[in-house]
Design an enzyme around this catalytic site. Structure first.
Site, PDB file in Angstrom:
ATOM      1  N   HIS A 197      -3.585  -1.512   5.130  1.00 15.16           N
ATOM      2  CA  HIS A 197      -2.587  -1.537   4.060  1.00 15.16           C
ATOM      3  C   HIS A 197      -3.214  -1.669   2.671  1.00 15.16           C
ATOM      4  O   HIS A 197      -2.555  -1.421   1.673  1.00 15.16           O
ATOM      5  CB  HIS A 197      -1.558  -2.656   4.308  1.00 15.16           C
ATOM      6  CG  HIS A 197      -2.044  -4.047   4.074  1.00 15.16           C
ATOM      7  ND1 HIS A 197      -2.352  -4.904   5.107  1.00 15.16           N
ATOM      8  CD2 HIS A 197      -2.243  -4.753   2.939  1.00 15.16           C
ATOM      9  CE1 HIS A 197      -2.719  -6.075   4.607  1.00 15.16           C
ATOM     10  NE2 HIS A 197      -2.657  -6.005   3.288  1.00 15.16           N
TER      11      HIS A 197
ATOM     12  N   ASP B  62      -3.791  -2.241  11.713  1.00  9.98           N
ATOM     13  CA  ASP B  62      -3.927  -2.575  10.293  1.00  9.98           C
ATOM     14  C   ASP B  62      -5.392  -2.719   9.889  1.00  9.98           C
ATOM     15  O   ASP B  62      -5.780  -3.653   9.181  1.00  9.98           O
ATOM     16  CB  ASP B  62      -3.157  -3.844   9.936  1.00  9.98           C
ATOM     17  CG  ASP B  62      -2.964  -3.989   8.418  1.00  9.98           C
ATOM     18  OD1 ASP B  62      -3.121  -2.988   7.703  1.00  9.98           O
ATOM     19  OD2 ASP B  62      -2.660  -5.113   7.969  1.00  9.98           O
TER      20      ASP B  62
ATOM     21  N   SER C 284      -6.236  -9.936   1.515  1.00  6.75           N
ATOM     22  CA  SER C 284      -6.155  -8.989   2.635  1.00  6.75           C
ATOM     23  C   SER C 284      -7.457  -8.226   2.800  1.00  6.75           C
ATOM     24  O   SER C 284      -7.996  -7.652   1.848  1.00  6.75           O
ATOM     25  CB  SER C 284      -5.010  -7.996   2.400  1.00  6.75           C
ATOM     26  OG  SER C 284      -3.764  -8.636   2.430  1.00  6.75           O
TER      27      SER C 284
END
Length: 365
Positions: A173, A203, A308
């Site tokens: 992402h 992911d 992230s």
């Protein structure tokens, strides 16, 4: 080193095994026994005189008497256990090697380069295990800031260097739909990076830094050995603040975290952070209709938008997870938005198992 193969009570230079002596005095040498072969072969020695005693120089062979014709019961038992003991020792050594390097070598990509991986090695100096300062000093050079530009804007995330040649693991992402990607190292140098492969179902994404030298690869640990309550450290670039270090513990394991696989939603990094679902509820925004679910490590180490793709690290300095989602108390950009100690990371063993797929272009191409 030959002593390591010698069985106690055999091949004595002065008094060899009784059966050995019997063979020396036989008129015709006996064929080697296929049932109890000698390994290694007995040392060479000179036959002694047949008077019943050695020749006095330590190398003779005594004449067998009726009392010595049969070996003692305990000698036979030791002989029968010898080969089994050797095989058992070999098996134990092989098991130790297999357990210590279960993921030591990764599939190569165009050159002889392997992922730095270990389940037992301590990256931090001896005596500094668990020290946040020592862990940060050892691992920070292996964590980069990732800047992805797309039609919908720019997102900031983090990544972990896994090979000295410039392979970087991050979240899908972070780079989904990006037209250009740049990474900045802990030294402040910025490089262009190419997206090698993406896997939206896990992911994960793999980048290759262009033209970089001297990169320090992180050591990948074993997330199967992680336990609730273990000390962990997170390193990343929350809100673009590169090299930010936080610490905490493992709060839970095997959390089913659901995230979006839609490119438009995968760029939502401001405000409440990355939208995800847990326990049937949505957090930090709508995840949309296209989602994927994976097992995650839960931690109370502070994670914020921009963490992230960064590293979750154990007390020895090994990477045990890739930080991927966090819960914020607010979905707006108000002052109370931020981490409240509910963060999630993709286990590093999931990353390891997916590397070959990512290097081949991923599952999204």
């Amino acid at each position: 080193m030959t002593e390591s193969f010698r069985r106690e009570g055999e091949y004595d230079s002065a008094y060899p095994h009784p059966h050995q002596g019997a063979q020396q005095h036989a008129s015709t040498p006996a064929a080697p026994s296929p049932v109890d072969p000698e390994w290694p072969p007995p040392p060479a020695y000179r036959p002694g005189p047949a008077q019943g005693a050695g020749d006095g120089d330590g190398g003779g062979t005594a004449l067998l008497t009726p009392a010595a014709a049969e070996p003692a019961p305990h000698a036979r038992r030791r002989r029968s256990r010898g080969p089994l003991g050797l095989l058992a020792a070999v098996a134990i050594v092989a098991a130790a090697i297999g357990g210590g390097t279960a993921y030591g070598i990764q599939e190569l990509t165009g050159k002889n380069e392997a992922v730095s991986s270990s389940t037992t090695t301590s990256v931090v100096p001896t005596g500094k295990t668990g020290s946040v300062a020592a862990i940060a000093a050892a691992v920070s050079p292996s964590v980069v800031e990732v800047q992805a530009t797309s039609d919908s804007g720019q997102s900031t995330g983090s990544g972990v260097i896994i090979t000295s040649g410039g392979e970087v693991v991050t979240n899908n992402h972070v780079v989904a739909g990006a037209s250009s990607v740049k990474v900045r190292t802990s030294t402040g140098k910025t490089y262009t990076a190419q997206v090698v492969g993406t896997d939206s179902k896990k992911d994960l994404a793999l980048l290759k830094v262009q033209g970089a030298t001297g990169l320090k690869a992180a050591t990948l640990g074993n997330s199967a050995g992680v336990r609730v309550g273990d000390t962990v450290v997170a390193i990343g670039s929350p809100e673009g603040l590169s090299g930010t270090v936080t610490s905490g513990i493992v709060s839970a394991l095997d959390r089913d975290v659901t995230v979006s696989t839609e490119e438009g939603r995968q760029q939502q990094q401001q405000g409440g952070g990355w939208p995800f679902e847990f326990g049937g509820r949505q957090f930090n925004g709508d995840t949309g209709s296209s989602t994927t679910t994976y097992k995650a490590i839960q931690t109370d180490a502070s994670l914020n938008p921009g963490n992230s793709g960064g590293a979750l690290i154990d007390a020895s300095g090994n990477i045990i997870g890739i930080n991927s989602a966090m819960y914020s108390a607010s979905s707006s950009s108000s002052s109370d938005a931020g981490s409240i100690g509910l963060g999630f990371a993709i286990p590093i063993n999931t990353v390891k198992s997916d590397l070959a797929t990512l290097r081949a272009g991923g599952t999204d191409n």
